[in-house]
Design a protein around this motif. Structure first.
Motif, PDB file in Angstrom:
ATOM      1  N   SER A  17      68.180 -34.251  82.280  1.00 27.09           N
ATOM      2  CA  SER A  17      68.421 -33.866  80.884  1.00 27.09           C
ATOM      3  C   SER A  17      68.182 -32.367  80.706  1.00 27.09           C
ATOM      4  CB  SER A  17      67.492 -34.659  79.962  1.00 27.09           C
ATOM      5  OG  SER A  17      67.776 -36.036  80.010  1.00 27.09           O
ATOM      6  N   PRO A  18      68.693 -31.784  79.608  1.00 26.30           N
ATOM      7  CA  PRO A  18      68.492 -30.356  79.375  1.00 26.30           C
ATOM      8  C   PRO A  18      67.018 -29.991  79.308  1.00 26.30           C
ATOM      9  CG  PRO A  18      70.170 -31.243  77.898  1.00 26.30           C
ATOM     10  CD  PRO A  18      69.549 -32.412  78.587  1.00 26.30           C
ATOM     11  N   ALA A  19      66.708 -28.774  79.744  1.00 25.70           N
ATOM     12  CA  ALA A  19      65.322 -28.308  79.755  1.00 25.70           C
ATOM     13  C   ALA A  19      64.696 -28.376  78.371  1.00 25.70           C
ATOM     14  CB  ALA A  19      65.268 -26.880  80.300  1.00 25.70           C
ATOM     15  N   ARG A  20      65.473 -28.083  77.347  1.00 30.08           N
ATOM     16  CA  ARG A  20      64.960 -28.102  75.972  1.00 30.08           C
ATOM     17  C   ARG A  20      64.437 -29.491  75.609  1.00 30.08           C
ATOM     18  NH1 ARG A  20      67.882 -28.726  70.922  1.00 30.08           N
ATOM     19  NH2 ARG A  20      66.831 -27.651  69.202  1.00 30.08           N
ATOM     20  N   THR A  21      65.125 -30.519  76.083  1.00 28.28           N
ATOM     21  CA  THR A  21      64.688 -31.894  75.835  1.00 28.28           C
ATOM     22  C   THR A  21      63.457 -32.240  76.662  1.00 28.28           C
ATOM     23  OG1 THR A  21      66.944 -32.611  75.324  1.00 28.28           O
ATOM     24  CG2 THR A  21      65.374 -34.320  75.988  1.00 28.28           C
ATOM     25  N   LEU A  22      63.471 -31.880  77.943  1.00 24.56           N
ATOM     26  CA  LEU A  22      62.369 -32.241  78.833  1.00 24.56           C
ATOM     27  C   LEU A  22      61.058 -31.574  78.413  1.00 24.56           C
ATOM     28  CD1 LEU A  22      64.058 -32.165  82.356  1.00 24.56           C
ATOM     29  CD2 LEU A  22      63.664 -34.122  80.852  1.00 24.56           C
ATOM     30  N   ALA A  23      61.137 -30.340  77.909  1.00 25.53           N
ATOM     31  CA  ALA A  23      59.927 -29.634  77.492  1.00 25.53           C
ATOM     32  C   ALA A  23      59.213 -30.384  76.382  1.00 25.53           C
ATOM     33  CB  ALA A  23      60.277 -28.219  77.043  1.00 25.53           C
ATOM     34  N   VAL A  24      59.966 -30.998  75.491  1.00 25.59           N
ATOM     35  CA  VAL A  24      59.381 -31.784  74.402  1.00 25.59           C
ATOM     36  C   VAL A  24      58.964 -33.161  74.901  1.00 25.59           C
ATOM     37  CG1 VAL A  24      59.837 -32.817  72.138  1.00 25.59           C
ATOM     38  CG2 VAL A  24      60.730 -30.539  72.676  1.00 25.59           C
ATOM     39  N   ALA A  25      59.750 -33.719  75.814  1.00 22.98           N
ATOM     40  CA  ALA A  25      59.543 -35.098  76.254  1.00 22.98           C
ATOM     41  C   ALA A  25      58.391 -35.270  77.233  1.00 22.98           C
ATOM     42  CB  ALA A  25      60.828 -35.630  76.892  1.00 22.98           C
ATOM     43  N   LEU A  26      57.792 -34.189  77.718  1.00 19.95           N
ATOM     44  CA  LEU A  26      56.683 -34.305  78.672  1.00 19.95           C
ATOM     45  C   LEU A  26      55.584 -35.224  78.158  1.00 19.95           C
ATOM     46  CD1 LEU A  26      56.363 -30.556  79.732  1.00 19.95           C
ATOM     47  CD2 LEU A  26      56.998 -32.454  81.250  1.00 19.95           C
ATOM     48  N   GLY A  27      55.297 -35.131  76.873  1.00 16.33           N
ATOM     49  CA  GLY A  27      54.295 -36.003  76.261  1.00 16.33           C
ATOM     50  C   GLY A  27      52.940 -35.861  76.918  1.00 16.33           C
ATOM     51  N   ALA A  28      52.322 -36.984  77.229  1.00 14.43           N
ATOM     52  CA  ALA A  28      51.023 -37.007  77.907  1.00 14.43           C
ATOM     53  C   ALA A  28      51.266 -36.876  79.401  1.00 14.43           C
ATOM     54  CB  ALA A  28      50.295 -38.306  77.590  1.00 14.43           C
ATOM     55  N   THR A  29      50.976 -35.709  79.952  1.00 13.23           N
ATOM     56  CA  THR A  29      51.202 -35.467  81.378  1.00 13.23           C
ATOM     57  C   THR A  29      49.959 -35.877  82.145  1.00 13.23           C
ATOM     58  OG1 THR A  29      52.706 -33.634  80.891  1.00 13.23           O
ATOM     59  CG2 THR A  29      51.783 -33.734  83.107  1.00 13.23           C
ATOM     60  N   LEU A  30      50.094 -36.937  82.934  1.00 17.33           N
ATOM     61  CA  LEU A  30      48.952 -37.540  83.622  1.00 17.33           C
ATOM     62  C   LEU A  30      48.757 -36.896  84.994  1.00 17.33           C
ATOM     63  CD1 LEU A  30      46.794 -39.802  83.522  1.00 17.33           C
ATOM     64  CD2 LEU A  30      48.485 -41.305  84.615  1.00 17.33           C
ATOM     65  N   TYR A  31      47.560 -36.362  85.227  1.00 17.68           N
ATOM     66  CA  TYR A  31      47.220 -35.747  86.513  1.00 17.68           C
ATOM     67  C   TYR A  31      46.627 -36.788  87.458  1.00 17.68           C
ATOM     68  CZ  TYR A  31      47.930 -30.797  85.363  1.00 17.68           C
ATOM     69  OH  TYR A  31      48.497 -29.576  85.064  1.00 17.68           O
ATOM     70  N   SER A  32      46.966 -36.651  88.740  1.00 19.60           N
ATOM     71  CA  SER A  32      46.401 -37.534  89.766  1.00 19.60           C
ATOM     72  C   SER A  32      46.184 -36.728  91.037  1.00 19.60           C
ATOM     73  CB  SER A  32      47.358 -38.697  90.048  1.00 19.60           C
ATOM     74  OG  SER A  32      46.854 -39.522  91.085  1.00 19.60           O
ATOM     75  N   PRO A  33      45.021 -36.856  91.685  1.00 23.52           N
ATOM     76  CA  PRO A  33      44.814 -36.161  92.967  1.00 23.52           C
ATOM     77  C   PRO A  33      45.816 -36.638  94.007  1.00 23.52           C
ATOM     78  CG  PRO A  33      42.751 -37.038  92.086  1.00 23.52           C
ATOM     79  CD  PRO A  33      43.852 -37.635  91.273  1.00 23.52           C
ATOM     80  N   ALA A  34      46.354 -35.717  94.778  1.00 20.51           N
ATOM     81  CA  ALA A  34      47.347 -36.078  95.796  1.00 20.51           C
ATOM     82  C   ALA A  34      46.722 -36.783  96.981  1.00 20.51           C
ATOM     83  CB  ALA A  34      48.095 -34.833  96.261  1.00 20.51           C
TER      84      ALA A  34
END
Length: 380
Positions: A17-34
């Protein structure tokens, strides 16, 4: 079920999807150790729980001695994910050094198609150029669009005597690579560390004045609505289990009075979620969108509070009516506020963009109903 909750349902989006949409759609970005041995299974599990973006971390969440093993695990787990062919959240890798990006893309081979980009730590002008050039090289090697999410967390940004020039340098750098920068993230834990501080669970980032001042300056320089700004995401919430309290809970009883909602209020308070909910509201009021999360229980509250209310949607639509291009003042359809067309126009445009990705609640639906419905779905 969705039709019972939404006046306008969220649109479907994906990594293309367009970057403009993805920037808003990130929402709660969940971090996890690799380093997690079940990383592939964890990603699929969180996708099923509604997580739309994840960061697989090779930086501060792992020990310095674990980097090589974490990279190997990351490559192995993402290769496994690619082979299973199931849908995943938007996936980003938080690296330590620029050269890790093209190296990981090379080692991943076809599995690199799962990556939406990389998170760039301790971003300044001096460090940032090398990271963004390496990202461009990784993108060329992989043959697929990759985004950067710089993390603003360096001491130079925090310290008053270097803050203005550091911000100007960051602005120059991200503007040069504007088509590659999806969002800017705030490293509030590092800000606090520079002064030996840690906010308690009944306080928000905005209660720590040194942190609040940096957030305000970052939004001032990098979050403007004149076409020069970027999406800036909210700081991490560190707590997910009950702590000893000094202050009263921050959730009023009245929104929770119907049905079993009082039980929901009690559960939120017991897990220190009332502080999180207040911080999300303050993020929005201060121009931030989305949030860094370190626990799956934080995701649903962030997304529930990202849904546009029927009242917000009504106001935004009225402000953007074609026959109001010349400005003027309108009484809200809810008859409780003034909508001034020209000053509120950018707010209205941003609100409708958020409505596309998170939907619009029905007139009789609020955060409590959305969160209750989400918890019920997860329990099924």
């Amino acid at each position: 079920m969705r039709k019972d909750l939404f006046h306008v349902e969220p649109l479907v989006f994906d990594a293309d999807s367009p970057a403009r949409t993805l920037a808003v759609a990130l929402g709660a970005t969940l971090y996890s150790p690799a380093t997690r041995p079940s990383l592939a299974a964890d990603v699929l599990k969180q996708a099923g729980r509604g997580v739309v973006s994840m960061v697989l971390c090779l930086e501060d969440s792992i020990d310095d001695t674990e980097v090589e093993g974490a990279e190997e695990n990351l490559v192995r787990q993402l290769t496994e994910l690619a082979a299973c062919g199931r849908e995943t959240p938007l996936l980003f890798v938080r690296v330590r050094e620029p050269e890790q990006m093209p190296d990981l893309v090379h080692r991943l081979g076809d599995a690199a198609r799962l990556l939406s980009g990389f998170v760039l730590p301790k971003f300044t002008e001096e460090r940032g150029v090398a990271f963004l050039e390496a990202l461009t090289a990784a993108e060329a090697a992989g043959g697929r669009r990759l985004f950067a999410m710089p993390v603003l967390e360096s001491p130079e940004l925090l310290h008053l005597e270097t803050r203005a020039e550091t911000l100007r340098g960051i602005a120059r750098t991200v503007d040069k690579y504007r088509d590659r920068v999806l969002a800017l993230r705030l490293g509030v834990t590092d800000f606090c560390s520079a002064y030996g501080l840690r906010r308690a669970p009944d306080m928000t980032a905005y209660d720590v004045q040194i942190v609040a001042s940096v957030i305000g300056d970052v939004v001032n320089v990098l979050g403007r609505s004149d076409g020069t700004g970027f999406t800036i995401t909210g700081p991490v919430w560190e707590y997910f289990r009950a702590q000893v309290r000094m202050f009263k809970p921050q959730l009023r009883r009245s929104p929770f009075m119907e049905g079993q909602a009082e039980e929901l209020r009690t559960a939120l308070i017991a897990h220190d979620m009332d502080g999180l909910l207040r911080e999300i509201a303050l993020d929005r009021a201060n121009g931030l969108l989305g949030k860094t999360c370190i626990h799956p229980s934080h995701v649903l509250p962030v997304h529930a509070l990202s849904v546009v209310s029927h009242e917000e949607y009504s106001d935004a639509r009225d402000i953007l009516r074609p026959d109001r291009g010349g400005g003027g003042v309108l009484r809200s359809a809810y008859t409780n506020k003034m909508n001034e067309v020209k000053p509120h126009r950018t707010w209205a445009e941003r609100t409708l963009l958020r409505a596309e990705t998170f939907g619009v609640a029905r007139e009789d639906t609020g955060f409590v109903e959305l969160l209750t419905a989400g918890l019920s779905r997860l329990a099924d």
